[in-house]
Write a protein that holds these residues in place. Structure first.
Motif: not given
Length: 670
Positions: A79-95, A213-215
């Motif tokens: 869950q930690v890696i998943q949460a960091f990826g989703e919150v940081t990426v926010g639906g945008n892989l480039i960001i 990419s999210l992971l």
């Protein structure tokens, strides 16, 4: 157990839940290390940091291996890696990618590079300064300012400091390598994940890119954030100077110490508020806060100045009484006058002039048995710049220089050093006052470097030792006698005042100190005086009786390697001197023709010079009956040449090494 667990992370698969727990521990541990690095007062308080940095780096690498195994094997890493990826990426892989790269650049280019350079320079400077610090410790130990235990502790601290900065120089490479590995691992996760997703899991390219990419970004972030915290902690440790408080307190004190700086910054913030398009409210708020703090600083400084003034006024005498005048008239037994630019020598620190004087008084008491009176230290506006004067009973006994910002270099290779040539006041050695920042260069050239306080203390020590007899007052003798009475009451009761008065005892002790004979063993001295005084109270006989009792002590001062170097007097010449011996009110004297007396003194001077050229510190020996008279003759011509009797020279059974014989070509007769 922790290190073994880290090793197991590299080879044993772990479940996603355990990985989450370990990632949280890693982040909190890095935050704890950062906070500790901020609150330490000096780097050595956190001396385990280099080892902790290595363990933390290995821990993060183990977590990277474990997370990579889960990402590539299960397309899920907790869950930690998943949460960091989703919150940081926010639906945008480039960001997400850009944020990750920014964190890497901050850590690698800014923090890590700077910390690495500071650690390298700190290690170099610390190692270069070690010889000077060791010499300073040895000098303090020889001067009696510190004990053997304190010297050992300071040597250990110097060694630990060098080891710490050397370890930090190497440990900073761990941080640099950690940043590089983070970039490589995220690329491996992304490329490997997309390949596994498309080839083994049947995903199309878009799904594989989105999932892995999210992971990968989440995995990179959970590694880079603790790594960044450890890098910042490394920078704080290597840039932290020794201080009396933690970094937060020190920063708050020093940032608010200047009222003009705060007023200018506040005014600038208010001016920026009127620029079109600027958020005026926030600039005005910040500017008003700085102006308010500036006024508070001014009020606090004014209050402190008033309090200091009131304290000085209250401490000053309001009226000058007769007692005040009498106190001002009183002649100080021992005094040091400093020119106005040397007042910084009395700084109130643990190693200033006053502290060194206290240590000197203790040293002289242990070596000579005499209590040096308190030394009055005051400034004198009429003295030339950088000058100090040592006075005994109001009379100048010595004068020297100690220019501010400079140290005294002694040696033969001083031509290449900038500074003012001088002569060392005690031993007459040629030296040069060089800038303090040239100390290391002078030491590397083989010169002996002495700080200003040590120069003054060495001069004071020589003057006190040479004038110990003058400094021994009647009251000092009374105090010393009371001390003897506590341990040997019968000796004191028999001697004082029944046989000798306190003044007569003082005269004997002054006679011993005048020839640099220590009076530590007062019970033995008093025993010899009580026996001799029953026969005669002649001062010279009393002094010789005390010397006879202290014979082994007198000879021991001049014995080197079990051998005593002596200057003998030709037997025929000695017999002539005995024949010319006459008693007088001032003690026994040798009555000779002036020309023959001059020939004798010249022969003593030449013989002693030859011994000194051969590297031998000799004593002049003679018959016991002649010793006082010869000492009076020789002491006026040759400073520091001891004169001992045959019985004193052989008291400790040393090996007698005759290095010269005093002869006069023409026979001397009475």
């Amino acid at each position: 157990m922790g290190v073994v667990g880290i090793v197991l992370l590299l080879v044993v698969p772990i479940p996603a839940m355990l990985l989450d727990i370990l990632i949280i521990i890693n982040i909190v541990f890095a935050l704890l290390v950062l906070m500790n690095s901020m609150f330490v007062k000096k780097p050595l308080d956190f001396s385990v940091f280099p080892s902790l940095l290595l363990v933390a780096t290995l821990f993060r690498l183990g977590l990277n291996v474990a997370s990579t195994r889960l990402v590539l094997g299960h397309a899920h890493a907790g869950q930690v890696i998943q949460a960091f990826g989703e919150v940081t990426v926010g639906g945008n892989l480039i960001i997400g990618g850009v944020i990750f790269l920014i964190l890497v650049v901050i850590q690698f280019v800014v923090v890590t590079k700077g910390a690495e350079r500071v650690a390298e320079v700190g290690a170099r400077f610390t190692l270069d300064a070690m010889p000077g610090k060791q010499m300073a410790i040895d000098a303090d130990l020889n001067a009696g300012l510190i004990t053997d235990v304190e010297a050992k502790e300071r040597r250990v601290e110097v060694s630990a400091e060098a080891d710490f900065y050397g370890a930090m120089d190497g440990a900073s490479k761990f941080v640099k390598g950690d940043a590089i590995v983070g970039i490589i691992i995220i690329i491996i996760n992304l490329v490997g994940g997309i390949g596994i997703g498309m080839l083994q899991r049947g995903m199309d390219f878009a799904d594989a890119v989105n999932t892995y990419s999210l992971l990968s970004v989440g995995d990179g972030l959970v590694s880079q954030i603790p790594a960044l915290l450890m890098a910042v902690a490394t920078g704080m440790i290597v840039t932290r100077a020794n201080a009396s408080s933690d970094m937060g307190t020190t920063a708050a004190q020093q940032l608010t110490q200047s009222r003009p700086a705060m007023m200018v910054a506040g005014t600038a913030a208010i001016i920026m508020a009127v620029i079109p398009g600027m958020p005026a409210f926030f600039f005005l708020a910040v500017g008003a806060l700085l102006l308010f703090l500036g006024q508070r600083v001014k009020a606090a400084q004014t209050a402190a100045a008033k309090a200091a003034t009131l304290e000085a006024i209250s401490a000053a005498p309001q009226t000058e009484t007769t007692d005040d005048i009498m106190a001002a008239m009183r002649v100080q037994p021992l005094e040091i006058q400093l020119s106005t630019d040397l007042v910084d020598l009395v700084s109130g620190s643990a190693d200033d002039l006053l502290a060194r004087i206290r240590a000197l008084r203790h040293k002289v008491a242990m070596e000579m048995g005499v209590v040096v009176p308190p030394v009055r230290t005051r400034d004198h506006v009429e003295l030339p710049e950088a000058t100090y004067v040592i006075r005994i009973a109001g009379v100048e006994a010595g004068r020297g220089n100690a220019p501010a910002g400079r140290v005294l270099a002694l040696g033969d290779q001083l031509a290449g050093l900038p500074g003012t040539p001088t002569v060392e006041p005690v031993f007459g050695l040629a030296g040069k006052w060089i800038p303090a920042e040239m100390r290391h260069s002078a030491e590397m050239s083989g010169a002996t470097v002495i700080d200003r306080v040590s120069v003054v203390i060495t001069h004071l020590s020589a003057i006190v030792t040479a004038n110990a007899a003058r400094l021994l007052s009647r009251e000092d003798v009374r105090v010393l006698t009371e001390g003897v009475k506590e341990v040997s009451p019968s000796i004191v009761e028999e001697l004082i005042p029944g046989i000798l008065s306190l003044g007569e005892v003082q005269r004997v002790l002054q006679g011993l100190l005048g020839e640099q004979v220590p009076i530590n063993d007062l019970p033995r001295i008093y025993e010899s005086l009580s026996l001799q005084a029953k026969k005669s109270t002649d001062p010279e006989g009393l002094i010789e009786a005390a010397r006879s009792a202290l014979g082994p002590v007198i000879a021991d001062k001049y014995i080197e390697g079990g051998s005593l170097a002596v200057l003998m007097i030709d037997p025929g010449l000695e017999q002539s001197l005995l024949e010319g011996l006459r008693p007088s009110e001032l003690g026994s004297q040798i009555v000779l023709d002036p020309s023959r007396l001059e020939a004798f003194l010249t022969s003593v001077t030449e013989t002693n010079s030859l011994a000194e050229q051969a590297g031998r510190n000799a004593v002049l020996v003679c018959a016991p009956a002649l010793r006082p008279a010869i000492w009076r003759l020789v002491s006026g011509r040759i400073k520091g040449l001891p004169v001992v009797s045959y019985t004193e020279a052989t008291a400790g059974n040393p090996t007698i090494d005759t290095v010269g014989v005093v002869r006069v070509v023409q026979s001397i007769s009475a």
